[in-house]
Design an enzyme around this catalytic site. Structure first.
Site, mmCIF file in Angstrom:
data_model
loop_
_atom_site.group_PDB
_atom_site.id
_atom_site.type_symbol
_atom_site.label_atom_id
_atom_site.label_comp_id
_atom_site.label_asym_id
_atom_site.label_seq_id
_atom_site.Cartn_x
_atom_site.Cartn_y
_atom_site.Cartn_z
ATOM 1 N N THR A 196 0.840 -1.200 0.000
ATOM 2 C CA THR A 196 0.000 0.000 0.000
ATOM 3 C C THR A 196 0.873 1.246 0.000
ATOM 4 O O THR A 196 1.891 1.294 0.700
ATOM 5 C CB THR A 196 -0.924 -0.001 1.232
ATOM 6 O OG1 THR A 196 -1.782 -1.146 1.154
ATOM 7 C CG2 THR A 196 -1.759 1.261 1.303
ATOM 8 N N SER B 268 7.002 -2.320 0.631
ATOM 9 C CA SER B 268 7.637 -1.709 -0.530
ATOM 10 C C SER B 268 6.573 -1.049 -1.378
ATOM 11 O O SER B 268 5.457 -1.569 -1.509
ATOM 12 C CB SER B 268 8.399 -2.752 -1.364
ATOM 13 O OG SER B 268 9.005 -2.130 -2.492
ATOM 14 N N ASN C 33 6.996 -0.819 -4.448
ATOM 15 C CA ASN C 33 7.127 -1.451 -5.750
ATOM 16 C C ASN C 33 7.777 -2.824 -5.577
ATOM 17 O O ASN C 33 8.861 -2.920 -5.013
ATOM 18 C CB ASN C 33 7.968 -0.570 -6.684
ATOM 19 C CG ASN C 33 7.921 -1.036 -8.122
ATOM 20 O OD1 ASN C 33 8.279 -2.161 -8.433
ATOM 21 N ND2 ASN C 33 7.491 -0.162 -9.019
ATOM 22 N N HIS D 41 1.887 7.286 -14.583
ATOM 23 C CA HIS D 41 0.953 6.229 -14.222
ATOM 24 C C HIS D 41 -0.406 6.466 -14.872
ATOM 25 O O HIS D 41 -0.681 7.541 -15.403
ATOM 26 C CB HIS D 41 0.790 6.131 -12.703
ATOM 27 C CG HIS D 41 1.940 5.453 -12.022
ATOM 28 N ND1 HIS D 41 3.085 6.129 -11.637
ATOM 29 C CD2 HIS D 41 2.130 4.160 -11.676
ATOM 30 C CE1 HIS D 41 3.926 5.275 -11.068
ATOM 31 N NE2 HIS D 41 3.379 4.082 -11.080
ATOM 32 N N HIS D 42 -1.260 5.475 -14.779
ATOM 33 C CA HIS D 42 -2.607 5.510 -15.329
ATOM 34 C C HIS D 42 -3.446 6.612 -14.668
ATOM 35 O O HIS D 42 -3.105 7.131 -13.598
ATOM 36 C CB HIS D 42 -3.288 4.153 -15.117
ATOM 37 C CG HIS D 42 -3.253 3.691 -13.686
ATOM 38 N ND1 HIS D 42 -4.187 4.057 -12.747
ATOM 39 C CD2 HIS D 42 -2.363 2.901 -13.030
ATOM 40 C CE1 HIS D 42 -3.912 3.509 -11.590
ATOM 41 N NE2 HIS D 42 -2.797 2.801 -11.718
ATOM 42 N N LYS E 73 -4.762 6.489 -10.769
ATOM 43 C CA LYS E 73 -3.891 6.528 -9.595
ATOM 44 C C LYS E 73 -4.191 7.788 -8.782
ATOM 45 O O LYS E 73 -4.253 8.890 -9.335
ATOM 46 C CB LYS E 73 -2.416 6.498 -10.007
ATOM 47 C CG LYS E 73 -1.461 6.367 -8.831
ATOM 48 C CD LYS E 73 -0.040 6.067 -9.299
ATOM 49 C CE LYS E 73 0.927 5.973 -8.125
ATOM 50 N NZ LYS E 73 0.574 4.881 -7.181
ATOM 51 N N GLY F 65 4.790 6.063 -4.954
ATOM 52 C CA GLY F 65 5.655 5.525 -3.910
ATOM 53 C C GLY F 65 7.005 5.111 -4.458
ATOM 54 O O GLY F 65 8.043 5.254 -3.789
#
Length: 242
Positions: free
Chosen positions: A80, A103, A105, A135-136, A139, A145
């Site tokens: 998260t 993490s 990622n 990003h899309h 998001k 992050g």
């Protein structure tokens, strides 16, 4: 990890949560239950005890996720994002009781990118650094992050001035400034670029994710290794790269 089925609860019913739920059975895990931000309170007392909790939900679920791990002794793997420093400190503190990894990622390629970024920053201390993440359009947090992880890799002391985008007469770029830029659009799974600008040359390190499956595979691989570890707080890099 022994070749036996391990039990898991999943916190997060979004796109990542659904992909992980689909991958768990073939990866040696039995899913005991799935929870999201609307049902997270069940984790406090009602959710069944599992060996592992996987959290790809919303930061609002954190108190319940932590309560579940303390109640059951489950290891925690969290992906998260959007946590504050205080919330991340609470996740790290849980490592005194159970194995924990957080993490932003879970891509192995990004883990390697972080190492390369840290080496480049050491080798090129006079170069200007800019971080760009894409990003899309769904998001909700910015910067990503992962971008924050890359920032920590190039500026581990946290001393650099970070500029989030630029507008107007901003003046000459000051020394030791790091630019952070967020692009949003379409269905991009995730692209991260680190630009190192020197006199008459530029080094650009780039990672592109073409699907979320890389994060699913990385998270499950990390989960297997986490279950072999004693209580402690681990990074994805530690688990996967040693």
């Amino acid at each position: 990890m022994a070749d036996r089925t391990r039990t898991v609860v999943l916190i997060g019913a979004g796109r990542m949560g659904k992909l992980i739920a689909e991958a768990l059975p073939a990866s040696g895990f039995e899913l005991l239950g799935t929870y999201d931000v609307t049902s997270a309170t069940e984790l406090d007392v009602a959710a069944p005890a599992a060996e592992l909790a996987i959290d790809f939900s919303n930061k609002a679920s954190l108190p319940h996720t932590l309560a579940y791990a303390r109640r059951t002794g489950a290891a925690l793997l969290s992906g998260t994002t959007g946590f504050s420093d205080e919330e991340l400190a609470r996740i790290r503190a849980l490592g005194t009781r159970v194995p924990v990894v957080w993490s932003a990622n879970y891509s192995l390629g990004v883990a390697v990118l972080r190492r390369l970024a840290a080496e480049a920053a050491k080798a090129l201390p006079s170069f200007d650094v800019e971080i760009v993440e894409t990003h899309h359009n769904q998001k909700v947090d910015a910067p990503s992050g992962t971008a924050k992880l890359l920032l920590a890799a190039v500026d581990p002391s946290g001393e650099a001035r970070v500029t989030y985008g630029r507008e107007g007469m901003v003046g000459v770029r000051p020394e030791h400034e790091i630019g952070m830029h967020s692009l949003r659009g379409g269905s991009v799974s995730g692209t991260h670029e680190l630009h190192f600008f020197g006199t008459d040359e530029e080094l650009c390190l780039t990672h592109r994710a073409t699907s979320r499956q890389i994060f699913v595979s990385g998270a499950i691989a990390a989960a297997r290794r986490l279950l072999m570890r004693p209580a402690g707080y681990y990074s994805f890099d530690e688990l996967m790269l040693g």
